[in-house]
Enzyme design. Structure first.
Site, PDB file in Angstrom:
ATOM      1  CD  GLU A  82      -2.883   1.020   2.446  1.00  0.00           C
ATOM      2  OE1 GLU A  82      -3.251  -0.107   2.826  1.00  0.00           O
ATOM      3  OE2 GLU A  82      -3.277   2.074   2.974  1.00  0.00           O
ATOM      4  CE  LYS A 266      -6.222  -1.541   5.582  1.00  0.00           C
ATOM      5  NZ  LYS A 266      -5.354  -0.726   4.717  1.00  0.00           N
ATOM      6  CG  ASP A 282       0.269 -17.416  11.844  1.00  0.00           C
ATOM      7  OD1 ASP A 282      -0.502 -16.705  11.176  1.00  0.00           O
ATOM      8  OD2 ASP A 282      -0.054 -18.520  12.311  1.00  0.00           O
ATOM      9  CG  HIS A 379      -8.384  26.259   9.446  1.00  0.00           C
ATOM     10  ND1 HIS A 379      -7.076  26.390   9.826  1.00  0.00           N
ATOM     11  CD2 HIS A 379      -9.053  25.975  10.580  1.00  0.00           C
ATOM     12  CE1 HIS A 379      -6.969  26.195  11.128  1.00  0.00           C
ATOM     13  NE2 HIS A 379      -8.160  25.935  11.597  1.00  0.00           N
TER      14      HIS A 379
HETATM   15  C1  MEV Z   1      -5.762   3.129   5.295  1.00  0.00           C
HETATM   16  O1  MEV Z   1      -5.110   1.956   4.865  1.00  0.00           O
HETATM   17  C2  MEV Z   1      -5.747   3.232   6.803  1.00  0.00           C
HETATM   18  C3  MEV Z   1      -6.537   4.408   7.366  1.00  0.00           C
HETATM   19  O2  MEV Z   1      -7.881   4.380   6.901  1.00  0.00           O
HETATM   20  C4  MEV Z   1      -6.491   4.284   8.871  1.00  0.00           C
HETATM   21  C5  MEV Z   1      -7.375   5.270   9.610  1.00  0.00           C
HETATM   22  O3  MEV Z   1      -8.391   5.747   9.062  1.00  0.00           O
HETATM   23  O4  MEV Z   1      -7.064   5.541  10.798  1.00  0.00           O
HETATM   24  C6  MEV Z   1      -5.957   5.724   6.914  1.00  0.00           C
END
Ligand code: MEV
Length: 389
Positions: A82, A266, A282, A379
């Site tokens: 990613e 995530k 793992d 802002h």
């Molecule tokens: C993307 O891979 C992960 C995020 O969505 C985590 C988050 O929103 O805290 C940017």
């Protein structure tokens, strides 16, 4: 670990070949180890690892510089597809340095093995009998896993839980607590649970079904924290205090809402899994344990917490982490070995602490970006409204 600083300004501007040179000098990589950076697993080794092998699958390997953890310098090895994760993590590590870096800790590496006993005629009496025989049950495991025992590991305790289900009626679940030291320990715990089963069946007068580790390795946890002056988040257009408050407010949502918590976590796993992959762990076990821990009090929530205290953003992440530095892919995969060398050949506890740090850093990076974007957007709206007026 080397005394050299991991603060490698401009590392991202180098070519991959130049980065390799810097890395090789930094970690004193041999020519073979440098060659292993190209994905050192060969077909024959792969064929011994799993079944039906037809080829090899590659992913990018990167390092995030700037990590200062318990006063030591680290380059974090990351395998991930990613974009932005590596850059964001390096940036978060740089900001954490302004507050003295990360501090970590961990419990002893104690895994849990489960033995499920069905059709127990008198669950209370069976529980008492099992607990009364605890010492001899544990002593019966004495000859298992001599290497783990030589390193100070071995069986630690037995616990008995009673659970009910409409399909089975009442059942007993015996937890074997087993210190697996530098091994992830799945095989060791499974063997020990299997060894216990006949005696448990006899003592309970029931029927043993499952004998398998729990991936909710709640006794084997690692944590990392940092305390960063809010001024570290100062940026063009807004004050660091605003960003820090935004990070705390974003975390508040993840503490009360599973929809946000899943995304928040995530982001943590973006960092943590990348180190897990690089070091041959793992990662499914790690994910399963982390998510189960996030739901430990009945509602799924954020694994980390961020608060603003006395002009500082304070963050902490604690979770179960069952990782090993002996056996499995850590031994078989030449690139995983280079990643472990890069981390200074950590023991399993230290590796877990480094991984949880990577998770916290990545979480910080994501929240900072999201909070700053939100603030900037706010802002702009204010500005637009002023212009209209
Ligand atoms: C993307 O891979 C992960 C995020 O969505 C985590 C988050 O929103 O805290 C940017």
């Amino acid at each position: 670990m080397t005394k050299r600083s991991s603060r490698l300004a401009g590392f991202y501007q180098l070519s991959p070949a130049q980065r390799r040179e810097v890395l090789s000098a930094w970690a004193e990589l041999t020519p073979e180890e440098q060659a292993a950076l190209d994905g050192g697993l060969d077909l024959a080794t792969a064929d011994r690892l799993i079944e039906n092998v037809v080829g090899l699958f590659s992913l990018p390997l990167a390092v995030a510089p700037n990590f200062l953890i318990n006063g030591r310098e680290y380059l974090m090895p990351l395998v991930i597809e990613e974009p932005s994760v590596v850059a964001a993590m390096a940036n978060a590590a740089r900001m954490a340095r302004m507050g003295g870096g990360f501090t970590t800790g961990s419990t002893e590496p104690v895994m849990i093995g489960q033995v499920q006993i069905l059709d127990v005629p008198d669950p209370d009496a069976a529980t008492s009998r099992i607990l009364a025989h605890k010492d001899e049950l544990l002593a019966n495991l004495a000859d298992l896993h001599p290497t783990i025992r030589q390193r100070g590991g071995g069986p630690r305790d037995l616990q008995v839980r009673r659970l009910d289900h409409p399909v089975t009626g009442p059942m007993l679940v015996v937890h074997l607590l087993y210190d697996t030291r530098d091994a992830m320990g799945a095989n060791a715990v499974n063997t020990a649970a299997e060894r216990l089963a006949p005696a448990l069946a006899a003592l309970s007068e029931g029927r043993v079904l499952l004998r398998i580790l729990s991936n909710l390795s709640a006794e084997r946890r690692a944590w990392a924290s940092c305390r960063i002056p809010v001024t570290a988040f100062d940026a063009e257009g807004f004050a660091g205090a605003e960003v820090a408050a935004g990070i705390a407010a974003a975390t508040a949502l993840a503490e009360i809402d599973p929809y946000r918590a899943a995304t928040h976590n995530k982001g943590i796993f973006n960092g943590l899994d990348a180190v897990a992959l690089a070091t041959g762990q793992d990662w499914r076990a790690i994910e399963a344990g982390g998510h189960a821990w996030a739901a430990r009090d009945g509602r799924y929530r954020s694994l980390s917490e961020w608060r603003v205290e006395d002009g500082h953003l304070v963050g902490r992440l604690e979770m179960p982490l069952a990782v090993g530095v002996v056996g499995g892919a850590t031994r078989a995969h030449p690139t995983a070995r280079v990643a472990l060398k890069l981390l200074g050949w950590p023991d399993a506890r230290t590796l877990a602490e480094l991984m949880v740090t990577a998770g916290l850093a990545q979480n910080l990076a994501a929240l900072r970006a999201l909070a700053a974007e939100g603030i900037q957007h706010g802002h702009m709206r204010l500005h637009a409204r002023k212009m209209v007026n």
